[in-house]
Design an enzyme around this catalytic site. Structure first.
Site, PDB file in Angstrom:
ATOM      1  N   HIS A   1     -99.375  28.642 -29.437  1.00  0.00           N
ATOM      2  CA  HIS A   1     -98.835  28.790 -30.791  1.00  0.00           C
ATOM      3  C   HIS A   1     -99.511  29.970 -31.510  1.00  0.00           C
ATOM      4  CE1 HIS A   1     -97.277  26.985 -34.676  1.00  0.00           C
ATOM      5  NE2 HIS A   1     -98.278  27.700 -35.154  1.00  0.00           N
ATOM      6  N   GLU A   2    -100.833  30.014 -31.475  1.00  0.00           N
ATOM      7  CA  GLU A   2    -101.546  31.097 -32.178  1.00  0.00           C
ATOM      8  C   GLU A   2    -101.280  32.447 -31.523  1.00  0.00           C
ATOM      9  OE1 GLU A   2    -102.502  30.676 -35.044  1.00  0.00           O
ATOM     10  OE2 GLU A   2    -102.664  28.491 -35.087  1.00  0.00           O
TER      11      GLU A   2
ATOM     12  N   HIS B   1     -98.044  33.773 -32.717  1.00  0.00           N
ATOM     13  CA  HIS B   1     -98.168  34.461 -34.013  1.00  0.00           C
ATOM     14  C   HIS B   1     -98.667  35.893 -33.798  1.00  0.00           C
ATOM     15  CE1 HIS B   1     -97.109  31.210 -36.581  1.00  0.00           C
ATOM     16  NE2 HIS B   1     -98.219  30.493 -36.430  1.00  0.00           N
TER      17      HIS B   1
ATOM     18  N   CYS C   1     -91.117  28.117 -36.292  1.00  0.00           N
ATOM     19  CA  CYS C   1     -89.765  27.919 -35.786  1.00  0.00           C
ATOM     20  C   CYS C   1     -89.316  26.491 -36.071  1.00  0.00           C
ATOM     21  CB  CYS C   1     -89.775  28.199 -34.284  1.00  0.00           C
ATOM     22  SG  CYS C   1     -88.224  27.853 -33.468  1.00  0.00           S
TER      23      CYS C   1
ATOM     24  N   CYS D   1     -89.949  23.133 -30.208  1.00  0.00           N
ATOM     25  CA  CYS D   1     -90.540  24.455 -29.938  1.00  0.00           C
ATOM     26  C   CYS D   1     -92.025  24.458 -30.278  1.00  0.00           C
ATOM     27  CB  CYS D   1     -89.832  25.532 -30.748  1.00  0.00           C
ATOM     28  SG  CYS D   1     -90.550  27.182 -30.509  1.00  0.00           S
TER      29      CYS D   1
ATOM     30  N   CYS E   1     -89.114  28.019 -27.443  1.00  0.00           N
ATOM     31  CA  CYS E   1     -87.680  27.751 -27.346  1.00  0.00           C
ATOM     32  C   CYS E   1     -86.995  29.066 -26.942  1.00  0.00           C
ATOM     33  CB  CYS E   1     -87.147  27.225 -28.672  1.00  0.00           C
ATOM     34  SG  CYS E   1     -87.015  28.482 -29.950  1.00  0.00           S
TER      35      CYS E   1
HETATM   36 ZN   LIG Z   1     -98.612  28.507 -36.971  1.00  0.00          ZN
HETATM   37 ZN   LIG Z   2     -88.870  28.508 -31.366  1.00  0.00          ZN
END
Ligand SMILES: [Zn+2]
Ligand SMILES: [Zn+2]
Length: 175
Positions: A125-126, A129, A136, A141, A160
């Site tokens: 996730h990071e 970014h 999202c 996702c 996703c």
């Molecule tokens: Zn975030």
């Molecule tokens: Zn997504």
């Protein structure tokens, strides 16, 4: 990717996170040994580490890396929030993620597998970014917003199709 935690890193956990990030982002991932710690990020009043300072520190220490992810076990914060699981420079080079809030804080035991699963999601996730991906709304996702561990556990561990496309585009522009 480098370990910047207080305790010793578990090589199996680091390898698992590495493999996941590599599989999802299709980028070569190197793990580096980091002898120093971003001690200047420590906030004595909050007894936490400020992510903005850590991100700057990571960037300065790894000038050659396309992206640099620091993995830690210390408690992280940004000034407007009580804590964060991690943070990244949106579209920048540095990202940081911590295990500190991924485990229950009331002393309850959590399976190692769940903890590693959460860390794999938040690391990806990071880094997402750092590739310019924003939060999202697609159910499942990994770029879904996760204010708490419940949201981390509910979402999936992959990008996703839309986020995947955006990431491919970001990689093309980086070349
Ligand atoms: Zn975030
Ligand atoms: Zn997504």
């Amino acid at each position: 990717m480098c370990w910047i935690g207080e305790r010793e890193a578990d090589p199996a956990v680091i390898a698992s996170v590495c493999a996941h990030v590599h599989g999802q982002l299709h980028e070569p991932v190197r793990t580096g040994f980091e002898p120093d710690r971003p001690t200047q990020a420590w906030d004595a009043r909050r007894k936490q580490y400020e992510t903005g300072v850590i991100l700057k520190w990571l960037e300065e220490r790894h000038p050659g890396a396309a992206k640099i992810l620091g993995v830690t076990d210390v408690d992280l914060f940004i000034p407007i929030l009580t804590f964060v699981f991690g943070e990244a420079q949106l579209g920048g080079r540095a990202a940081v993620v911590s295990t500190a809030r991924l485990a229950p804080r009331d002393g309850l035991r959590l399976s190692e597998r769940t903890l590693v699963e959460r860390l794999r999601k938040e690391a990806l996730h990071e880094l997402g970014h750092a590739y310019g991906l924003v939060h999202c709304g697609t159910p499942g996702c990994v770029m879904g917003r996760s204010p708490g561990v419940a949201e981390i556990d509910t979402k999936g561990d992959s990008l996703c199709p839309d986020c995947r496309l955006l990431h491919d585009e970001a990689r093309r522009h980086a070349r």
